[in-house]
Design a protein around this motif. Structure first.
Motif, PDB file in Angstrom:
ATOM      1  N   SER A 119      26.903  64.632 118.482  1.00  7.64           N
ATOM      2  CA  SER A 119      25.095  65.006 118.324  1.00  7.64           C
ATOM      3  C   SER A 119      25.073  63.132 119.351  1.00  7.64           C
ATOM      4  CB  SER A 119      25.059  64.339 117.103  1.00  7.64           C
ATOM      5  OG  SER A 119      25.316  64.916 116.493  1.00  7.64           O
ATOM      6  N   SER A 120      24.104  63.570 120.014  1.00  4.70           N
ATOM      7  CA  SER A 120      22.501  62.527 120.891  1.00  4.70           C
ATOM      8  C   SER A 120      22.817  61.923 119.717  1.00  4.70           C
ATOM      9  CB  SER A 120      21.946  63.356 122.269  1.00  4.70           C
ATOM     10  OG  SER A 120      20.934  63.092 120.281  1.00  4.70           O
ATOM     11  N   ARG A 121      21.762  60.225 120.540  1.00  3.36           N
ATOM     12  CA  ARG A 121      22.147  59.062 119.584  1.00  3.36           C
ATOM     13  C   ARG A 121      20.691  59.220 118.883  1.00  3.36           C
ATOM     14  NH1 ARG A 121      22.314  54.089 123.142  1.00  3.36           N
ATOM     15  NH2 ARG A 121      24.087  54.181 122.149  1.00  3.36           N
ATOM     16  N   ALA A 122      19.957  60.310 119.537  1.00  4.17           N
ATOM     17  CA  ALA A 122      18.678  60.441 119.291  1.00  4.17           C
ATOM     18  C   ALA A 122      18.681  61.704 117.425  1.00  4.17           C
ATOM     19  CB  ALA A 122      17.918  60.904 120.185  1.00  4.17           C
ATOM     20  N   ALA A 123      19.751  62.865 118.279  1.00  7.95           N
ATOM     21  CA  ALA A 123      20.103  63.767 116.976  1.00  7.95           C
ATOM     22  C   ALA A 123      20.636  62.256 115.251  1.00  7.95           C
ATOM     23  CB  ALA A 123      20.588  64.874 117.268  1.00  7.95           C
ATOM     24  N   ARG A 124      21.350  61.682 116.018  1.00 10.44           N
ATOM     25  CA  ARG A 124      21.623  61.146 115.123  1.00 10.44           C
ATOM     26  C   ARG A 124      21.352  60.092 113.953  1.00 10.44           C
ATOM     27  NH1 ARG A 124      26.214  59.585 119.012  1.00 10.44           N
ATOM     28  NH2 ARG A 124      25.175  58.121 118.486  1.00 10.44           N
ATOM     29  N   ALA A 125      19.863  59.831 115.061  1.00 12.96           N
ATOM     30  CA  ALA A 125      18.859  58.671 114.380  1.00 12.96           C
ATOM     31  C   ALA A 125      18.671  59.708 113.159  1.00 12.96           C
ATOM     32  CB  ALA A 125      17.885  58.175 115.069  1.00 12.96           C
ATOM     33  N   ALA A 126      17.774  61.085 113.415  1.00 16.57           N
ATOM     34  CA  ALA A 126      17.016  61.780 112.770  1.00 16.57           C
ATOM     35  C   ALA A 126      18.222  62.658 112.048  1.00 16.57           C
ATOM     36  CB  ALA A 126      16.473  63.078 113.922  1.00 16.57           C
ATOM     37  N   MET A 127      19.041  62.958 112.160  1.00 17.62           N
ATOM     38  CA  MET A 127      20.320  63.079 110.386  1.00 17.62           C
ATOM     39  C   MET A 127      19.723  61.823 109.496  1.00 17.62           C
ATOM     40  SD  MET A 127      22.531  65.192 112.625  1.00 17.62           S
ATOM     41  CE  MET A 127      23.752  66.413 111.483  1.00 17.62           C
ATOM     42  N   LEU A 128      20.814  60.669 109.939  1.00 19.33           N
ATOM     43  CA  LEU A 128      19.998  59.105 109.538  1.00 19.33           C
ATOM     44  C   LEU A 128      18.764  59.571 108.601  1.00 19.33           C
ATOM     45  CD1 LEU A 128      22.172  57.278 111.109  1.00 19.33           C
ATOM     46  CD2 LEU A 128      22.974  57.841 109.730  1.00 19.33           C
ATOM     47  N   GLU A 129      17.569  59.862 108.946  1.00 21.67           N
ATOM     48  CA  GLU A 129      16.196  60.167 108.916  1.00 21.67           C
ATOM     49  C   GLU A 129      16.861  60.848 107.634  1.00 21.67           C
ATOM     50  OE1 GLU A 129      11.649  60.490 109.700  1.00 21.67           O
ATOM     51  OE2 GLU A 129      12.973  59.361 111.479  1.00 21.67           O
ATOM     52  N   ALA A 130      17.360  62.908 107.888  1.00 22.95           N
ATOM     53  CA  ALA A 130      17.011  63.290 107.473  1.00 22.95           C
ATOM     54  C   ALA A 130      17.592  63.003 105.537  1.00 22.95           C
ATOM     55  CB  ALA A 130      17.345  64.184 107.613  1.00 22.95           C
ATOM     56  N   LEU A 131      18.768  62.434 105.946  1.00 20.46           N
ATOM     57  CA  LEU A 131      19.590  61.953 105.180  1.00 20.46           C
ATOM     58  C   LEU A 131      18.721  60.842 103.511  1.00 20.46           C
ATOM     59  CD1 LEU A 131      22.465  61.199 106.563  1.00 20.46           C
ATOM     60  CD2 LEU A 131      22.372  62.771 104.778  1.00 20.46           C
ATOM     61  N   GLN A 132      17.893  60.009 104.390  1.00 20.68           N
ATOM     62  CA  GLN A 132      16.706  59.739 102.927  1.00 20.68           C
ATOM     63  C   GLN A 132      16.134  60.710 102.115  1.00 20.68           C
ATOM     64  OE1 GLN A 132      16.439  56.579 102.879  1.00 20.68           O
ATOM     65  NE2 GLN A 132      16.783  56.402 105.048  1.00 20.68           N
ATOM     66  N   GLY A 133      16.463  60.349 100.884  1.00 23.26           N
ATOM     67  CA  GLY A 133      16.094  61.001 100.018  1.00 23.26           C
ATOM     68  C   GLY A 133      16.837  61.578  99.305  1.00 23.26           C
ATOM     69  N   THR A 134      18.427  62.575  99.977  1.00 24.22           N
ATOM     70  CA  THR A 134      19.108  63.295  99.593  1.00 24.22           C
ATOM     71  C   THR A 134      20.376  62.127  98.622  1.00 24.22           C
ATOM     72  OG1 THR A 134      20.856  62.518 101.185  1.00 24.22           O
ATOM     73  CG2 THR A 134      18.812  64.353 101.957  1.00 24.22           C
ATOM     74  N   GLU A 135      20.928  63.036  98.143  1.00 25.61           N
ATOM     75  CA  GLU A 135      21.868  62.365  97.473  1.00 25.61           C
ATOM     76  C   GLU A 135      23.458  62.621  97.061  1.00 25.61           C
ATOM     77  OE1 GLU A 135      20.959  66.188  95.421  1.00 25.61           O
ATOM     78  OE2 GLU A 135      19.600  64.666  95.366  1.00 25.61           O
ATOM     79  N   GLY A 136      23.949  62.388  96.055  1.00 24.11           N
ATOM     80  CA  GLY A 136      25.620  62.675  96.468  1.00 24.11           C
ATOM     81  C   GLY A 136      26.205  62.293  97.126  1.00 24.11           C
ATOM     82  N   PRO A 137      27.547  62.949  97.371  1.00 21.98           N
ATOM     83  CA  PRO A 137      28.412  62.096  98.866  1.00 21.98           C
ATOM     84  C   PRO A 137      27.862  63.143  99.562  1.00 21.98           C
ATOM     85  CG  PRO A 137      29.791  62.570  96.635  1.00 21.98           C
ATOM     86  CD  PRO A 137      28.456  63.462  96.429  1.00 21.98           C
ATOM     87  N   ILE A 138      28.562  62.935 100.470  1.00 29.28           N
ATOM     88  CA  ILE A 138      27.802  63.429 102.290  1.00 29.28           C
ATOM     89  C   ILE A 138      29.056  63.796 102.735  1.00 29.28           C
ATOM     90  CG2 ILE A 138      26.906  63.057 104.025  1.00 29.28           C
ATOM     91  CD1 ILE A 138      25.737  60.643 103.127  1.00 29.28           C
ATOM     92  N   ALA A 139      29.365  65.264 103.536  1.00 32.20           N
ATOM     93  CA  ALA A 139      30.130  65.792 103.890  1.00 32.20           C
ATOM     94  C   ALA A 139      30.090  65.800 105.118  1.00 32.20           C
ATOM     95  CB  ALA A 139      30.502  67.177 103.495  1.00 32.20           C
ATOM     96  N   ASP A 140      30.815  65.994 106.522  1.00 31.17           N
ATOM     97  CA  ASP A 140      30.237  65.405 107.668  1.00 31.17           C
ATOM     98  C   ASP A 140      30.618  66.688 108.299  1.00 31.17           C
ATOM     99  OD1 ASP A 140      29.449  66.298 110.962  1.00 31.17           O
ATOM    100  OD2 ASP A 140      30.172  63.760 110.952  1.00 31.17           O
ATOM    101  N   LEU A 141      30.535  67.831 108.257  1.00 37.07           N
ATOM    102  CA  LEU A 141      31.590  69.527 108.698  1.00 37.07           C
ATOM    103  C   LEU A 141      32.585  69.589 110.065  1.00 37.07           C
ATOM    104  CD1 LEU A 141      29.930  72.390 106.579  1.00 37.07           C
ATOM    105  CD2 LEU A 141      30.922  70.196 105.664  1.00 37.07           C
ATOM    106  N   GLY A 142      32.706  69.531 110.912  1.00 38.45           N
ATOM    107  CA  GLY A 142      33.062  69.142 112.247  1.00 38.45           C
ATOM    108  C   GLY A 142      33.284  67.321 113.152  1.00 38.45           C
ATOM    109  N   SER A 143      33.060  66.940 112.200  1.00 38.68           N
ATOM    110  CA  SER A 143      33.552  65.703 112.248  1.00 38.68           C
ATOM    111  C   SER A 143      33.573  64.994 113.928  1.00 38.68           C
ATOM    112  CB  SER A 143      33.454  64.371 111.266  1.00 38.68           C
ATOM    113  OG  SER A 143      35.077  64.541 111.459  1.00 38.68           O
ATOM    114  N   GLY A 144      34.469  65.657 114.835  1.00 36.49           N
ATOM    115  CA  GLY A 144      34.311  65.653 115.897  1.00 36.49           C
ATOM    116  C   GLY A 144      34.553  63.563 115.996  1.00 36.49           C
TER     117      GLY A 144
END
Length: 183
Positions: free
Chosen positions: A32-57
């Motif tokens: 993922s691009s740096r901008a996409a990673r930043a948006a995805m980290l922002e999207a993780l705010q407010g979620t809970e529990g273990p995180i799975a990265d499917l196709g973590s590359g």
């Protein structure tokens, strides 16, 4: 001369490993691009529990998530041998205790809740991969409640939030709350 042949054989073996895993899964390891990673980290705010990265590359998103959310377990799933090995080595060097990378099929692991029940999924999968994720979610044999996707929508679902990157394509990042997102 024998060292040159050994390095050449190693390089060819690694390249063939990438090709084989791409053919097997239908997806190549694409960061993922740096901008996409930043948006995805922002999207993780407010979620809970273990995180799975499917196709973590190569592990960039998993590493970033583990650093940003040190109290949460982060699990990366990657079939391709070389990116998986690289991710494991970097995670160990950085001593990320809340991050583990597995070389196994992410969809099967999610359905079996292996190694643990996952509440949040992050992914950068193409359309067929997102359709397969939807099929896995439809089985109901999982604990997933949040899906965050870079670029590709979850078929038949309405995101609860969408980010647009400031790149040439205005690429989307979607966040879904499962099963509330079903249309």
């Amino acid at each position: 001369m024998s060292l040159d042949l050994l390095l050449l054989a190693l390089g060819v073996s690694l390249a063939l490993s990438l090709v084989w895993s791409t053919l097997r899964s239908g997806m190549s390891p694409m960061p993922s691009s740096r901008a996409a990673r930043a948006a995805m980290l922002e999207a993780l705010q407010g979620t809970e529990g273990p995180i799975a990265d499917l196709g973590s590359g190569w592990g960039q998103l998993g590493l970033a998530a583990a650093k940003r959310f040190p109290a949460r377990q982060v699990i990366g799933y990657e079939l391709s041998w070389l990116p998986w090995l690289y991710s494991v080595a970097v995670a160990r060097c950085l001593r990320c205790r809340n991050l583990t990378f597995y070389r196994r099929d992410a969809f099967a692991a999610l359905a079996r809740q292996d190694p643990m029940p996952v509440r949040t999924v992050v992914c950068y999968l193409h359309g067929e991969g997102m359709a397969r994720l939807r099929q896995t979610l439809d089985t109901g044999e999982h604990s997933c409640r949040w899906i965050i996707s870079n670029n590709f929508a979850l078929p038949g679902c309405q995101p609860d939030h969408q980010w647009r990157l400031r790149d040439f394509y205005r690429s989307p990042v979607y966040r879904y709350r499962w099963p509330d997102c079903l249309q």
